[in-house]
Write a protein that holds these residues in place. Structure first.
Motif, PDB file in Angstrom:
ATOM      1  N   ILE A  79      -7.518  -2.459   4.318  1.00 29.75           N
ATOM      2  CA  ILE A  79      -8.100  -2.978   3.085  1.00 29.75           C
ATOM      3  C   ILE A  79      -8.005  -1.948   1.963  1.00 29.75           C
ATOM      4  O   ILE A  79      -7.729  -2.284   0.827  1.00 29.75           O
ATOM      5  N   ARG A  80      -8.222  -0.687   2.330  1.00 36.11           N
ATOM      6  CA  ARG A  80      -8.328   0.351   1.306  1.00 36.11           C
ATOM      7  C   ARG A  80      -7.913   1.705   1.865  1.00 36.11           C
ATOM      8  O   ARG A  80      -7.894   1.913   3.081  1.00 36.11           O
ATOM      9  N   GLU A  81      -7.634   2.584   0.955  1.00 40.30           N
ATOM     10  CA  GLU A  81      -7.333   3.960   1.308  1.00 40.30           C
ATOM     11  C   GLU A  81      -8.502   4.555   2.085  1.00 40.30           C
ATOM     12  O   GLU A  81      -9.666   4.326   1.747  1.00 40.30           O
ATOM     13  N   GLY A  82      -8.197   5.261   3.161  1.00 41.09           N
ATOM     14  CA  GLY A  82      -9.222   5.962   3.924  1.00 41.09           C
ATOM     15  C   GLY A  82      -9.943   5.143   4.969  1.00 41.09           C
ATOM     16  O   GLY A  82     -10.854   5.650   5.613  1.00 41.09           O
ATOM     17  N   ASP A  83      -9.548   3.873   5.181  1.00 41.21           N
ATOM     18  CA  ASP A  83     -10.268   3.051   6.169  1.00 41.21           C
ATOM     19  C   ASP A  83      -9.759   3.249   7.593  1.00 41.21           C
ATOM     20  O   ASP A  83     -10.285   2.665   8.525  1.00 41.21           O
ATOM     21  N   HIS A  84      -8.731   4.055   7.775  1.00 44.87           N
ATOM     22  CA  HIS A  84      -8.168   4.384   9.090  1.00 44.87           C
ATOM     23  C   HIS A  84      -7.654   3.146   9.820  1.00 44.87           C
ATOM     24  O   HIS A  84      -7.662   3.103  11.044  1.00 44.87           O
ATOM     25  N   LYS A  85      -7.206   2.149   9.077  1.00 39.45           N
ATOM     26  CA  LYS A  85      -6.660   0.936   9.669  1.00 39.45           C
ATOM     27  C   LYS A  85      -5.152   0.919   9.477  1.00 39.45           C
ATOM     28  O   LYS A  85      -4.629   1.400   8.471  1.00 39.45           O
ATOM     29  N   THR A  86      -4.467   0.352  10.442  1.00 35.74           N
ATOM     30  CA  THR A  86      -3.045   0.105  10.331  1.00 35.74           C
ATOM     31  C   THR A  86      -2.891  -1.269   9.682  1.00 35.74           C
ATOM     32  O   THR A  86      -3.554  -2.214  10.097  1.00 35.74           O
ATOM     33  N   PRO A  87      -2.039  -1.387   8.650  1.00 34.42           N
ATOM     34  CA  PRO A  87      -1.941  -2.662   7.952  1.00 34.42           C
ATOM     35  C   PRO A  87      -1.381  -3.770   8.842  1.00 34.42           C
ATOM     36  O   PRO A  87      -0.826  -3.502   9.906  1.00 34.42           O
ATOM     37  N   GLU A  88      -1.562  -4.997   8.390  1.00 35.65           N
ATOM     38  CA  GLU A  88      -0.986  -6.175   9.042  1.00 35.65           C
ATOM     39  C   GLU A  88      -0.201  -6.930   7.987  1.00 35.65           C
ATOM     40  O   GLU A  88      -0.651  -7.052   6.846  1.00 35.65           O
ATOM     41  N   GLY A  89       0.972  -7.400   8.355  1.00 37.13           N
ATOM     42  CA  GLY A  89       1.806  -8.143   7.417  1.00 37.13           C
ATOM     43  C   GLY A  89       3.265  -7.797   7.604  1.00 37.13           C
ATOM     44  O   GLY A  89       3.663  -7.180   8.594  1.00 37.13           O
ATOM     45  N   VAL A  90       4.057  -8.214   6.627  1.00 42.25           N
ATOM     46  CA  VAL A  90       5.508  -7.985   6.660  1.00 42.25           C
ATOM     47  C   VAL A  90       5.840  -6.917   5.633  1.00 42.25           C
ATOM     48  O   VAL A  90       5.458  -7.019   4.460  1.00 42.25           O
ATOM     49  N   TYR A  91       6.565  -5.903   6.084  1.00 44.47           N
ATOM     50  CA  TYR A  91       6.950  -4.765   5.259  1.00 44.47           C
ATOM     51  C   TYR A  91       8.405  -4.428   5.551  1.00 44.47           C
ATOM     52  O   TYR A  91       9.080  -5.129   6.299  1.00 44.47           O
ATOM     53  N   VAL A  92       8.869  -3.329   4.983  1.00 41.80           N
ATOM     54  CA  VAL A  92      10.228  -2.850   5.216  1.00 41.80           C
ATOM     55  C   VAL A  92      10.141  -1.378   5.606  1.00 41.80           C
ATOM     56  O   VAL A  92       9.334  -0.631   5.044  1.00 41.80           O
ATOM     57  N   LEU A  93      10.964  -0.980   6.550  1.00 44.94           N
ATOM     58  CA  LEU A  93      11.106   0.444   6.869  1.00 44.94           C
ATOM     59  C   LEU A  93      12.147   0.966   5.887  1.00 44.94           C
ATOM     60  O   LEU A  93      13.335   0.714   6.046  1.00 44.94           O
ATOM     61  N   ASP A  94      11.679   1.632   4.838  1.00 51.04           N
ATOM     62  CA  ASP A  94      12.547   1.876   3.690  1.00 51.04           C
ATOM     63  C   ASP A  94      13.155   3.266   3.591  1.00 51.04           C
ATOM     64  O   ASP A  94      14.062   3.479   2.801  1.00 51.04           O
ATOM     65  N   ARG A  95      12.662   4.237   4.373  1.00 52.62           N
ATOM     66  CA  ARG A  95      13.311   5.551   4.326  1.00 52.62           C
ATOM     67  C   ARG A  95      12.939   6.401   5.540  1.00 52.62           C
ATOM     68  O   ARG A  95      11.809   6.372   5.999  1.00 52.62           O
ATOM     69  N   HIS A  96      13.921   7.144   6.006  1.00 51.27           N
ATOM     70  CA  HIS A  96      13.726   8.093   7.099  1.00 51.27           C
ATOM     71  C   HIS A  96      13.340   9.446   6.505  1.00 51.27           C
ATOM     72  O   HIS A  96      13.891   9.861   5.478  1.00 51.27           O
ATOM     73  N   ASN A  97      12.405  10.131   7.150  1.00 52.18           N
ATOM     74  CA  ASN A  97      11.930  11.421   6.669  1.00 52.18           C
ATOM     75  C   ASN A  97      12.136  12.470   7.755  1.00 52.18           C
ATOM     76  O   ASN A  97      11.374  12.537   8.715  1.00 52.18           O
ATOM     77  N   ALA A  98      13.164  13.280   7.610  1.00 53.96           N
ATOM     78  CA  ALA A  98      13.465  14.329   8.595  1.00 53.96           C
ATOM     79  C   ALA A  98      12.551  15.536   8.439  1.00 53.96           C
ATOM     80  O   ALA A  98      12.504  16.386   9.317  1.00 53.96           O
ATOM     81  N   TYR A  99      11.812  15.620   7.333  1.00 53.27           N
ATOM     82  CA  TYR A  99      10.965  16.783   7.054  1.00 53.27           C
ATOM     83  C   TYR A  99       9.489  16.420   7.152  1.00 53.27           C
ATOM     84  O   TYR A  99       8.652  16.942   6.439  1.00 53.27           O
ATOM     85  N   SER A 100       9.172  15.557   8.070  1.00 50.37           N
ATOM     86  CA  SER A 100       7.818  15.059   8.261  1.00 50.37           C
ATOM     87  C   SER A 100       6.925  16.112   8.907  1.00 50.37           C
ATOM     88  O   SER A 100       7.396  16.996   9.623  1.00 50.37           O
ATOM     89  N   LEU A 101       5.634  15.988   8.684  1.00 54.66           N
ATOM     90  CA  LEU A 101       4.650  16.816   9.385  1.00 54.66           C
ATOM     91  C   LEU A 101       4.441  16.325  10.818  1.00 54.66           C
ATOM     92  O   LEU A 101       3.735  16.948  11.594  1.00 54.66           O
ATOM     93  N   TYR A 102       5.047  15.189  11.151  1.00 52.68           N
ATOM     94  CA  TYR A 102       4.885  14.547  12.452  1.00 52.68           C
ATOM     95  C   TYR A 102       6.249  14.356  13.108  1.00 52.68           C
ATOM     96  O   TYR A 102       6.709  13.240  13.297  1.00 52.68           O
ATOM     97  N   HIS A 103       6.901  15.426  13.449  1.00 53.65           N
ATOM     98  CA  HIS A 103       8.218  15.472  14.065  1.00 53.65           C
ATOM     99  C   HIS A 103       9.240  14.772  13.176  1.00 53.65           C
ATOM    100  O   HIS A 103       9.907  15.418  12.401  1.00 53.65           O
ATOM    101  N   ARG A 104       9.359  13.485  13.270  1.00 50.70           N
ATOM    102  CA  ARG A 104      10.182  12.666  12.378  1.00 50.70           C
ATOM    103  C   ARG A 104       9.355  11.460  11.998  1.00 50.70           C
ATOM    104  O   ARG A 104       8.431  11.086  12.716  1.00 50.70           O
ATOM    105  N   SER A 105       9.721  10.819  10.890  1.00 52.07           N
ATOM    106  CA  SER A 105       8.963   9.637  10.503  1.00 52.07           C
ATOM    107  C   SER A 105       9.854   8.658   9.738  1.00 52.07           C
ATOM    108  O   SER A 105      10.870   9.054   9.166  1.00 52.07           O
ATOM    109  N   ILE A 106       9.441   7.404   9.763  1.00 47.71           N
ATOM    110  CA  ILE A 106      10.114   6.343   9.016  1.00 47.71           C
ATOM    111  C   ILE A 106       9.039   5.642   8.192  1.00 47.71           C
ATOM    112  O   ILE A 106       8.049   5.144   8.740  1.00 47.71           O
ATOM    113  N   HIS A 107       9.232   5.599   6.887  1.00 54.07           N
ATOM    114  CA  HIS A 107       8.236   5.086   5.961  1.00 54.07           C
ATOM    115  C   HIS A 107       8.117   3.565   6.026  1.00 54.07           C
ATOM    116  O   HIS A 107       9.114   2.851   6.083  1.00 54.07           O
ATOM    117  N   ILE A 108       6.879   3.073   5.996  1.00 58.57           N
ATOM    118  CA  ILE A 108       6.565   1.641   5.940  1.00 58.57           C
ATOM    119  C   ILE A 108       6.228   1.320   4.486  1.00 58.57           C
ATOM    120  O   ILE A 108       5.425   2.018   3.865  1.00 58.57           O
TER     121      ILE A 108
END
Length: 178
Positions: A79-108
């Motif tokens: 619902i909002r920033e800081g609610d610690h919830k994972t969103p629900e819905g349809v999105y796109v994986l729009d970019r790969h991040n090789a310099y992530s703080l979490y090994h590797r990541s793919i942006h939603i």
């Protein structure tokens, strides 16, 4: 004497049983969940939050299923920033991040238009910066799942994000269901 020896064996079994189950479970998982072939390409990602599963899809076929960790407050849509919830819905994986703080990541691509409209109605910030990612780069514990611990992201092991990273291209749709 017999009772003390018997209790000692039971205590040792009780202590060793969880470790044995973990080892056997990891072995069974690796035997049942072999790596994807190098030619594999997913055309959709489906996340089933209630089951803690991420499915890589090719058409109607499931290429592979992974167990995931979600936001620390996973029930319901973000619902909002800081609610610690994972969103629900349809999105796109729009970019790969090789310099992530979490090994590797793919942006939603959260928030989508519906998320923005809902947050505007409620007068709250949507948040953002959500990813599918591996474990934190500074994490020195076991390499298996840690329960629901993210800020709203979808987390897998480092080996799993390596595989997902390889078979999911930028622009791949992701559907996140309750």
């Amino acid at each position: 004497m017999w009772l003390g020896t018997r209790l000692g064996k039971i205590t040792r079994l009780a202590v060793l049983a969880p470790f044995t189950l973990v080892v056997l479970s990891l072995h069974a998982l690796s035997a049942d969940n072999p790596p994807l072939p190098s030619s594999a390409i997913a055309d959709k990602v489906l996340v089933l939050k209630g089951e803690r599963k991420l499915l890589l899809m090719k058409g109607n076929d499931v290429l592979k299923t992974y167990t995931v960790s979600l936001g620390g407050n996973p029930v319901g849509s973000k619902i909002r920033e800081g609610d610690h919830k994972t969103p629900e819905g349809v999105y796109v994986l729009d970019r790969h991040n090789a310099y992530s703080l979490y090994h590797r990541s793919i942006h939603i691509s959260y928030p989508n238009a519906d998320d923005v409209a809902r947050a505007r109605r409620l007068g709250v910030p949507t948040g953002g910066d959500l990813y599918i990612h591996g474990l934190p780069n500074d994490y020195e514990g076991p390499t298996q799942q840690l329960g629901d611990w993210t800020e709203g992201c979808i987390a897998v092991t480092n080996a799993e994000i390596e595989e997902i990273w390889r078979v999911v291209a930028d622009g791949t749709p992701i559907e996140i269901k309750p």
